[in-house]
Write a protein that holds these residues in place. Sequence first.
Motif, short mmCIF file in Angstrom:
data_model
loop_
_atom_site.label_atom_id
_atom_site.label_comp_id
_atom_site.label_asym_id
_atom_site.label_seq_id
_atom_site.Cartn_x
_atom_site.Cartn_y
_atom_site.Cartn_z
N LEU A 55 -7.24 49.97 -21.65
CA LEU A 55 -5.62 49.83 -21.53
C LEU A 55 -5.54 49.29 -20.08
CD1 LEU A 55 -4.41 53.11 -23.35
CD2 LEU A 55 -4.95 51.14 -24.06
N PRO A 56 -4.35 48.85 -19.89
CA PRO A 56 -3.73 48.07 -18.55
C PRO A 56 -3.82 49.20 -17.43
CG PRO A 56 -1.89 48.30 -20.18
CD PRO A 56 -2.93 48.64 -20.66
N ASN A 57 -4.23 48.76 -16.20
CA ASN A 57 -4.12 49.58 -15.10
C ASN A 57 -2.90 49.10 -14.46
OD1 ASN A 57 -4.70 50.86 -12.78
ND2 ASN A 57 -6.64 50.37 -12.43
N PRO A 58 -1.90 50.36 -14.23
CA PRO A 58 -0.80 50.01 -13.50
C PRO A 58 -0.84 49.65 -12.06
CG PRO A 58 -0.74 52.30 -14.90
CD PRO A 58 -2.09 51.60 -14.51
N GLU A 59 -2.06 50.12 -11.50
CA GLU A 59 -2.04 49.66 -9.75
C GLU A 59 -2.64 48.31 -9.90
OE1 GLU A 59 -4.80 52.55 -8.45
OE2 GLU A 59 -3.43 54.10 -8.64
N THR A 60 -3.17 47.50 -10.88
CA THR A 60 -3.68 46.29 -10.68
C THR A 60 -2.89 45.36 -11.53
OG1 THR A 60 -5.56 46.52 -12.32
CG2 THR A 60 -6.04 47.08 -10.11
N THR A 61 -2.15 45.60 -12.46
CA THR A 61 -1.52 44.84 -13.31
C THR A 61 -0.18 44.60 -12.89
OG1 THR A 61 -2.49 45.67 -15.23
CG2 THR A 61 -0.89 44.19 -15.94
N PRO A 62 0.15 43.11 -12.58
CA PRO A 62 1.58 42.93 -12.06
C PRO A 62 2.64 43.68 -12.92
CG PRO A 62 0.30 40.85 -12.40
CD PRO A 62 -0.56 42.01 -13.07
N GLU A 63 3.69 44.03 -12.39
CA GLU A 63 4.66 44.77 -12.97
C GLU A 63 5.43 43.94 -14.07
OE1 GLU A 63 7.41 47.94 -13.79
OE2 GLU A 63 5.56 47.69 -12.73
N PRO A 64 5.69 42.77 -14.04
CA PRO A 64 6.18 42.13 -15.19
C PRO A 64 5.44 42.17 -16.29
CG PRO A 64 6.76 40.81 -13.33
CD PRO A 64 5.70 41.61 -12.97
N LEU A 65 4.11 41.76 -16.03
CA LEU A 65 3.17 41.39 -17.31
C LEU A 65 3.09 43.12 -17.94
CD1 LEU A 65 1.12 39.99 -18.73
CD2 LEU A 65 -0.47 40.54 -17.08
N TYR A 66 2.89 43.94 -16.96
CA TYR A 66 2.61 45.45 -17.27
C TYR A 66 3.82 46.08 -18.30
CZ TYR A 66 2.21 50.47 -16.82
OH TYR A 66 2.13 51.90 -17.04
N ARG A 67 4.90 45.53 -17.79
CA ARG A 67 6.18 46.03 -18.52
C ARG A 67 6.36 45.37 -19.98
NH1 ARG A 67 10.47 48.91 -15.89
NH2 ARG A 67 11.98 48.17 -17.35
N THR A 68 6.04 44.12 -20.02
CA THR A 68 6.00 43.20 -21.23
C THR A 68 4.93 43.88 -22.13
OG1 THR A 68 6.68 41.31 -20.05
CG2 THR A 68 5.72 40.85 -22.31
N ARG A 69 3.67 43.95 -21.75
CA ARG A 69 2.56 44.67 -22.68
C ARG A 69 3.01 45.76 -23.31
NH1 ARG A 69 -3.15 45.41 -23.09
NH2 ARG A 69 -3.33 46.25 -24.95
N VAL A 70 3.83 46.93 -22.33
CA VAL A 70 4.27 48.21 -22.93
C VAL A 70 5.51 48.11 -24.04
CG1 VAL A 70 5.62 50.30 -22.41
CG2 VAL A 70 3.57 49.54 -20.77
N CYS A 71 6.29 47.04 -23.62
CA CYS A 71 7.32 46.50 -24.81
C CYS A 71 6.76 46.11 -26.03
CB CYS A 71 8.13 45.57 -24.27
SG CYS A 71 9.45 45.92 -22.93
N CYS A 72 5.69 45.10 -25.86
CA CYS A 72 4.95 44.83 -27.17
C CYS A 72 4.38 45.89 -28.02
CB CYS A 72 3.60 44.03 -26.83
SG CYS A 72 4.30 42.26 -26.17
N VAL A 73 3.81 47.07 -27.39
CA VAL A 73 3.38 48.32 -27.84
C VAL A 73 4.48 49.00 -28.65
CG1 VAL A 73 2.22 50.57 -27.39
CG2 VAL A 73 1.27 48.39 -26.29
#
Length: 628
Positions: free
Chosen positions: A72-90
């Motif tokens: 699963l993505p790492n919140p500390e290393t994943t850029p915020e926009p990409l991280y939020r988009t990934r969670v929205c996809c989930v």
Amino acid sequence: MHPDLSEAKLSSLPLAIRRHAKTVLSPSTSPESASCSLRRLVVQCIQARDKGYTARSLLPVVYAVLGDPNNLPNPETTPEPLYRTRVCCVGHAFALFTCCTQIYTSPALIELTPRIWAWIQFMDIHEYVPVDSGMFFWECVPLTCLLYFLHDHEGRQWLHTDAEVVHFIGKTWNRLVTVCENDQAAMDNDHCREVLQSITSFLSAHDSPEYSNAFVDGAGGKYEFARLLIRTINLFLRIMKLTDQKESDFSLLLSLDSTLSFICYDRFVSRAALDRAGIVQTLIHAISYLARPNAPVTTPFQSSIALCADILSASLSKANSVSWGKAVNAGLLSAVFQCGGKYGTDPYTGKSLSRILADLTTSTFSYCFLPVFMSELPSVTMMLPSTGFMRCRFGKDWRGIVSLAQERTELRKVFDSNLLGIRSCDNFECGVINVPKASLRRCGTCQHTFYCSPECQKISWRKFNHRYMCKCIQKDSNIIPDARTTRFRFTLILNTYRKHKLPILLQKLEYIHRTGTTDYCVVLEYVAGYCTPKIAPIEEWEESLASHEYGQRTATGTREMHVVCLAPGGAEFPLLLRSNKPEVLERLVGIAGRLPKDADVGKLKDDLPEIWREVEELAGIDVVEAYS
């Protein structure tokens, strides 16, 4: 991989849906494009003629979007926009999953479950979802998904972390209620309501010790769990008021019913915690709303009303006199009137109302209850005509309660002015009774018992087990009721005894004449607040009398045992009546010895008028009596 999760499953879908699905699955698709395609897939799935079949065919997309649970993505290393988009996809993937009506019995769940649960844990551990309605939506969707297949018995077996899942649901339930209480938008959100309703259904369906303990721990402990149940009830009532609940939509009522059922029937709910959290006032509020004049008289309303009345009567029946004094107010009485006037003919509701009215009747023995009740009486009397309560079968009971309360309030005034400072020596064999408290000595250790002399204290210590009681009182002073309440109750019982002195003497005479002994007890059983005393063989009540310290079971000139039952079928407690006039019993025994063997005591007045006058004379003797 299970066939239902293979991309080949997409071939049976319409072209438009298949095109969006392939866009999501393509490695070259950007996260933003994948999120848009997923959103369109959710809309198309909802609009499809066979939503369940379409959602099942899209399971490969759900499986792929959720990804490897160990990567699963790492919140500390994943850029915020990409991280939020990934969670929205989930979140969209979870929404697709909840559209599927056939998956819940499919073995594909074995492979999907770890991915679903991994993302739910991820969101919770990393606190991705802040406590506000805008982002809490994304936690609601996967939680709805989780609850759906947890509800299925087979699905429950596929989960290997049941207790952990239930613990999480309890914690999320607490957060969700907090969000809805503080944010109107969250309360209006269909997903939030759906999760809340699913949790209440899940509550009533899973009542094993393991699940219940996990719920309690997740909610924050026994007291917080009780508060959460009450907050949920209040929240459902708020939503129903805001949406102006009509007969066509009873989902909220059914959820309220599930919560009430859990409280009513689940043995793991702490009653003490519920009382501390304010269950009585919440139920009063619920009954007042559900039984309001313009509420429909339908089965869901009737079921919820019946459960509210049942829980309310159970809570009040276990309350002590002080708690009753605090609970009784215009709101409680108004709720009883509304409930009886509208649903009094329902057997289940009627049974609960009967218990509440019986408890009200018994509470008129309470020193604390009477002033509160009488202060509320004028205001509740004004509202009675509008409820229809006096026309139902409980109207007669209410008139009896009011009459008893008024009569005992007058006795309370006498008690306050004359009897409150009166006590008797707590040595049961002592003749010092009903003397000023100041003339007696208090036990210096427990501060509860009184004696006229050191000799009487020693007798009580050795013979009447005060040695044991003294230690118990020191450990827990609450085992001894409030002194004023106890003394006032004894005063009312004595008043009953004095009012029925002649019939009691005649029954004693009949018993002594028939058996030749005085091994009887006086039974005072109160029905609807009123008592008709009777004389019974001591053996019939030996079990109840055994709890009294006084061991002698034969009436003497100055002492005789009583059994008091304040309500039919309720707990009995033993009392020892002490009198300062031993000649009363001695003369009664003498009269019994002079009666012919075939004499009928019931016809004594006509057959033997001289003996009848003797008995009347005994009944007129002003005997100073005290109960111990």
